[in-house]
Design a protein around this motif. Sequence first.
Motif, PDB file in Angstrom:
ATOM      1  N   MET A 238       0.832  -1.209   0.000  1.00 11.36           N
ATOM      2  CA  MET A 238       0.000   0.000   0.000  1.00 11.36           C
ATOM      3  C   MET A 238       0.865   1.257   0.000  1.00 11.36           C
ATOM      4  SD  MET A 238      -3.145  -0.975  -0.162  1.00 11.36           S
ATOM      5  CE  MET A 238      -4.145   0.421   0.386  1.00 11.36           C
ATOM      6  N   LEU A 239       1.993   1.208   0.698  1.00  8.01           N
ATOM      7  CA  LEU A 239       2.924   2.340   0.646  1.00  8.01           C
ATOM      8  C   LEU A 239       3.468   2.508  -0.770  1.00  8.01           C
ATOM      9  CD1 LEU A 239       4.565   4.570   2.031  1.00  8.01           C
ATOM     10  CD2 LEU A 239       6.284   2.833   2.615  1.00  8.01           C
ATOM     11  N   GLY A 240       3.811   1.393  -1.408  1.00  7.46           N
ATOM     12  CA  GLY A 240       4.293   1.464  -2.787  1.00  7.46           C
ATOM     13  C   GLY A 240       3.243   2.034  -3.715  1.00  7.46           C
ATOM     14  N   GLU A 241       1.995   1.571  -3.586  1.00  8.34           N
ATOM     15  CA  GLU A 241       0.905   2.099  -4.404  1.00  8.34           C
ATOM     16  C   GLU A 241       0.766   3.608  -4.212  1.00  8.34           C
ATOM     17  OE1 GLU A 241      -2.309   0.353  -6.089  1.00  8.34           O
ATOM     18  OE2 GLU A 241      -0.414  -0.447  -6.837  1.00  8.34           O
ATOM     19  N   THR A 242       0.860   4.048  -2.965  1.00 12.90           N
ATOM     20  CA  THR A 242       0.684   5.467  -2.668  1.00 12.90           C
ATOM     21  C   THR A 242       1.774   6.305  -3.315  1.00 12.90           C
ATOM     22  OG1 THR A 242      -0.350   4.901  -0.549  1.00 12.90           O
ATOM     23  CG2 THR A 242       0.420   7.156  -0.816  1.00 12.90           C
ATOM     24  N   ILE A 243       3.015   5.890  -3.173  1.00 20.20           N
ATOM     25  CA  ILE A 243       4.124   6.671  -3.729  1.00 20.20           C
ATOM     26  C   ILE A 243       4.130   6.618  -5.253  1.00 20.20           C
ATOM     27  CG2 ILE A 243       6.646   6.722  -3.960  1.00 20.20           C
ATOM     28  CD1 ILE A 243       6.827   6.175  -0.995  1.00 20.20           C
ATOM     29  N   VAL A 244       3.929   5.453  -5.812  1.00 18.57           N
ATOM     30  CA  VAL A 244       3.962   5.317  -7.274  1.00 18.57           C
ATOM     31  C   VAL A 244       2.820   6.113  -7.910  1.00 18.57           C
ATOM     32  CG1 VAL A 244       3.667   3.709  -9.194  1.00 18.57           C
ATOM     33  CG2 VAL A 244       5.213   3.138  -7.310  1.00 18.57           C
ATOM     34  N   HIS A 245       1.601   5.940  -7.402  1.00 14.37           N
ATOM     35  CA  HIS A 245       0.477   6.646  -8.009  1.00 14.37           C
ATOM     36  C   HIS A 245       0.522   8.155  -7.725  1.00 14.37           C
ATOM     37  CE1 HIS A 245      -1.352   3.271  -9.815  1.00 14.37           C
ATOM     38  NE2 HIS A 245      -1.762   2.685  -8.714  1.00 14.37           N
ATOM     39  N   ALA A 246       1.087   8.542  -6.602  1.00 15.43           N
ATOM     40  CA  ALA A 246       1.265   9.971  -6.347  1.00 15.43           C
ATOM     41  C   ALA A 246       2.217  10.580  -7.375  1.00 15.43           C
ATOM     42  CB  ALA A 246       1.791  10.207  -4.932  1.00 15.43           C
ATOM     43  N   THR A 247       3.237   9.823  -7.743  1.00 17.40           N
ATOM     44  CA  THR A 247       4.168  10.303  -8.778  1.00 17.40           C
ATOM     45  C   THR A 247       3.499  10.276 -10.145  1.00 17.40           C
ATOM     46  OG1 THR A 247       5.997   9.417  -7.460  1.00 17.40           O
ATOM     47  CG2 THR A 247       6.490  10.028  -9.736  1.00 17.40           C
ATOM     48  N   ASP A 248       2.636   9.282 -10.391  1.00 18.38           N
ATOM     49  CA  ASP A 248       1.839   9.264 -11.625  1.00 18.38           C
ATOM     50  C   ASP A 248       1.040  10.559 -11.765  1.00 18.38           C
ATOM     51  OD1 ASP A 248       2.617   6.683 -12.350  1.00 18.38           O
ATOM     52  OD2 ASP A 248       0.932   5.741 -11.325  1.00 18.38           O
ATOM     53  N   ILE A 249       0.630  11.105 -10.633  1.00 20.94           N
ATOM     54  CA  ILE A 249      -0.157  12.345 -10.619  1.00 20.94           C
ATOM     55  C   ILE A 249       0.743  13.576 -10.670  1.00 20.94           C
ATOM     56  CG2 ILE A 249      -1.637  13.769  -9.127  1.00 20.94           C
ATOM     57  CD1 ILE A 249      -2.877  11.101  -8.123  1.00 20.94           C
ATOM     58  N   ARG A 250       1.741  13.607  -9.800  1.00 23.92           N
ATOM     59  CA  ARG A 250       2.570  14.818  -9.672  1.00 23.92           C
ATOM     60  C   ARG A 250       3.400  15.104 -10.919  1.00 23.92           C
ATOM     61  NH1 ARG A 250       3.711  12.886  -4.132  1.00 23.92           N
ATOM     62  NH2 ARG A 250       2.790  14.340  -2.605  1.00 23.92           N
ATOM     63  N   ARG A 251       4.003  14.087 -11.469  1.00 27.57           N
ATOM     64  CA  ARG A 251       4.953  14.301 -12.569  1.00 27.57           C
ATOM     65  C   ARG A 251       4.324  15.059 -13.740  1.00 27.57           C
ATOM     66  NH1 ARG A 251      10.634  12.756 -13.653  1.00 27.57           N
ATOM     67  NH2 ARG A 251      10.831  12.721 -15.911  1.00 27.57           N
ATOM     68  N   PRO A 252       3.163  14.646 -14.257  1.00 26.00           N
ATOM     69  CA  PRO A 252       2.570  15.398 -15.380  1.00 26.00           C
ATOM     70  C   PRO A 252       2.121  16.814 -14.995  1.00 26.00           C
ATOM     71  CG  PRO A 252       1.614  13.198 -15.212  1.00 26.00           C
ATOM     72  CD  PRO A 252       2.368  13.438 -13.955  1.00 26.00           C
ATOM     73  N   LEU A 253       1.858  17.019 -13.701  1.00 22.76           N
ATOM     74  CA  LEU A 253       1.428  18.339 -13.239  1.00 22.76           C
ATOM     75  C   LEU A 253       2.610  19.258 -12.930  1.00 22.76           C
ATOM     76  CD1 LEU A 253      -1.470  17.293 -10.839  1.00 22.76           C
ATOM     77  CD2 LEU A 253      -1.709  18.389 -13.088  1.00 22.76           C
ATOM     78  N   GLY A 254       3.825  18.728 -12.984  1.00 22.81           N
ATOM     79  CA  GLY A 254       5.003  19.528 -12.678  1.00 22.81           C
ATOM     80  C   GLY A 254       5.163  19.813 -11.195  1.00 22.81           C
ATOM     81  N   ILE A 255       4.603  18.933 -10.353  1.00 24.91           N
ATOM     82  CA  ILE A 255       4.703  19.089  -8.902  1.00 24.91           C
ATOM     83  C   ILE A 255       5.814  18.182  -8.389  1.00 24.91           C
ATOM     84  CG2 ILE A 255       3.523  18.780  -6.686  1.00 24.91           C
ATOM     85  CD1 ILE A 255       0.880  19.236  -8.179  1.00 24.91           C
ATOM     86  N   HIS A 256       6.712  18.740  -7.604  1.00 26.26           N
ATOM     87  CA  HIS A 256       7.841  17.957  -7.084  1.00 26.26           C
ATOM     88  C   HIS A 256       7.670  17.713  -5.586  1.00 26.26           C
ATOM     89  CE1 HIS A 256      11.922  16.481  -6.589  1.00 26.26           C
ATOM     90  NE2 HIS A 256      12.057  17.296  -5.552  1.00 26.26           N
ATOM     91  N   ARG A 257       8.007  16.520  -5.157  1.00 28.94           N
ATOM     92  CA  ARG A 257       8.044  16.212  -3.725  1.00 28.94           C
ATOM     93  C   ARG A 257       9.378  15.575  -3.386  1.00 28.94           C
ATOM     94  NH1 ARG A 257       6.281  15.123   1.220  1.00 28.94           N
ATOM     95  NH2 ARG A 257       6.377  13.027   2.117  1.00 28.94           N
ATOM     96  N   ASP A 258      10.014  16.075  -2.343  1.00 24.22           N
ATOM     97  CA  ASP A 258      11.229  15.460  -1.822  1.00 24.22           C
ATOM     98  C   ASP A 258      10.827  14.379  -0.815  1.00 24.22           C
ATOM     99  OD1 ASP A 258      13.232  16.929  -3.182  1.00 24.22           O
ATOM    100  OD2 ASP A 258      12.876  18.641  -1.871  1.00 24.22           O
ATOM    101  N   HIS A 259      10.644  13.180  -1.312  1.00 22.37           N
ATOM    102  CA  HIS A 259      10.287  12.077  -0.422  1.00 22.37           C
ATOM    103  C   HIS A 259      11.443  11.795   0.532  1.00 22.37           C
ATOM    104  CE1 HIS A 259       6.742  10.785  -2.744  1.00 22.37           C
ATOM    105  NE2 HIS A 259       7.445  11.109  -3.801  1.00 22.37           N
ATOM    106  N   PRO A 260      11.150  11.467   1.787  1.00 30.04           N
ATOM    107  CA  PRO A 260      12.222  10.984   2.660  1.00 30.04           C
ATOM    108  C   PRO A 260      12.891   9.773   2.022  1.00 30.04           C
ATOM    109  CG  PRO A 260      10.223  11.420   3.925  1.00 30.04           C
ATOM    110  CD  PRO A 260       9.840  11.516   2.479  1.00 30.04           C
ATOM    111  N   VAL A 261      14.194   9.797   1.923  1.00 28.11           N
ATOM    112  CA  VAL A 261      14.883   8.721   1.208  1.00 28.11           C
ATOM    113  C   VAL A 261      14.657   7.377   1.901  1.00 28.11           C
ATOM    114  CG1 VAL A 261      17.115   8.980   2.392  1.00 28.11           C
ATOM    115  CG2 VAL A 261      17.026   8.096   0.041  1.00 28.11           C
ATOM    116  N   GLU A 262      14.481   7.403   3.218  1.00 26.71           N
ATOM    117  CA  GLU A 262      14.226   6.148   3.932  1.00 26.71           C
ATOM    118  C   GLU A 262      12.906   5.522   3.472  1.00 26.71           C
ATOM    119  OE1 GLU A 262      14.705   9.054   5.368  1.00 26.71           O
ATOM    120  OE2 GLU A 262      16.662   8.935   6.377  1.00 26.71           O
ATOM    121  N   THR A 263      11.920   6.369   3.174  1.00 28.69           N
ATOM    122  CA  THR A 263      10.610   5.867   2.750  1.00 28.69           C
ATOM    123  C   THR A 263      10.690   5.211   1.382  1.00 28.69           C
ATOM    124  OG1 THR A 263       9.483   7.584   4.037  1.00 28.69           O
ATOM    125  CG2 THR A 263       8.206   6.507   2.298  1.00 28.69           C
TER     126      THR A 263
END
Length: 217
Positions: free
Chosen positions: A119-144
Motif C-alpha cells: 500500500m505504501l508502494g501504491e501510494t508513492i507510485v500513483h502519487a508520482t503518476d499524478i505529480r509528474r505530469p502536473l510539474g509538482i515535485h516532492r522530496d520524499h524521505p529517502v528512507e521511505t
Amino acid sequence: MTQPETTVDRSPKAAVWQLIRAERAALAADLAGLSDARWATPSLCDGLSVREVLAHLTAGASLNAVRWMAGVIRCRFDFDRQVAVRLAEQLGTTPADTLERFRRIVPSTTKPPLPAIAMLGETIVHATDIRRPLGIHRDHPVETVTRVAEYYRGSDLVVLAKGRIGGLRLVATDGPFTTGSGALVSGTTLALVMAMTGRTALCDDLEGDGVELLRAR
C-alpha cells in the motif's frame, strides 16, 4: 492521581501505516487549489487522468479483503474491470469531490489482501503518476522510498517489478538502495522505483548501460 499509560504501537506494520498517512496527506496538500482543467491532465497511468488515479487510490483505501473479493467475484475475476468499477465509485461528481473523498481516507488502514508495504508502494507510485505530469515535485524521505524499492525488488505482486529488473544492477544515487548484477541502471531511488513498476517516463532520469533494456521491458 497517576494518569493511565497510553499504549503506542511501535510495530513495523504500524510504522509503515504512519508513512502511508504522511504520503497521502502530502499528496492531498499538493492538489489543493488545482484548477478543474488541470484535473483532466493525463497521468503516467495509460488512459487515466490525474483525477482518476486519485480516485483509484481512494478506492484502494476503502476496500477490505471481503469487499475486494466480493467485487472480484462480481466482475468474474476480471481484475481490470474490478479496478475500473471501484474507481468510478470514488470519482465523485466534481474534482473537489474527488479530492475530499481522498482526504477522508488519509488515516485509513483499510486495504485489500495486500501487505501494508504494498500500500505504501501504491501510494508513492500513483502519487508520482499524478505529480509528474502536473510539474509538482516532492522530496520524499529517502528512507521511505528505499523501503518501497526494497519491497519491489523482491515482488511481482500486483505489479511486475522483480521480473522487470532481472539481469540488471540498480544503484541509487541518493540513498543506500542497490540490487542485482549486470548492466548498470543508476538514478534517484524514486526514479528507480517508478522504472521498476513500468513507468518509462522516469527512465529519462536514469543513467547506465541497462537503461534502454529496462525501458523496453
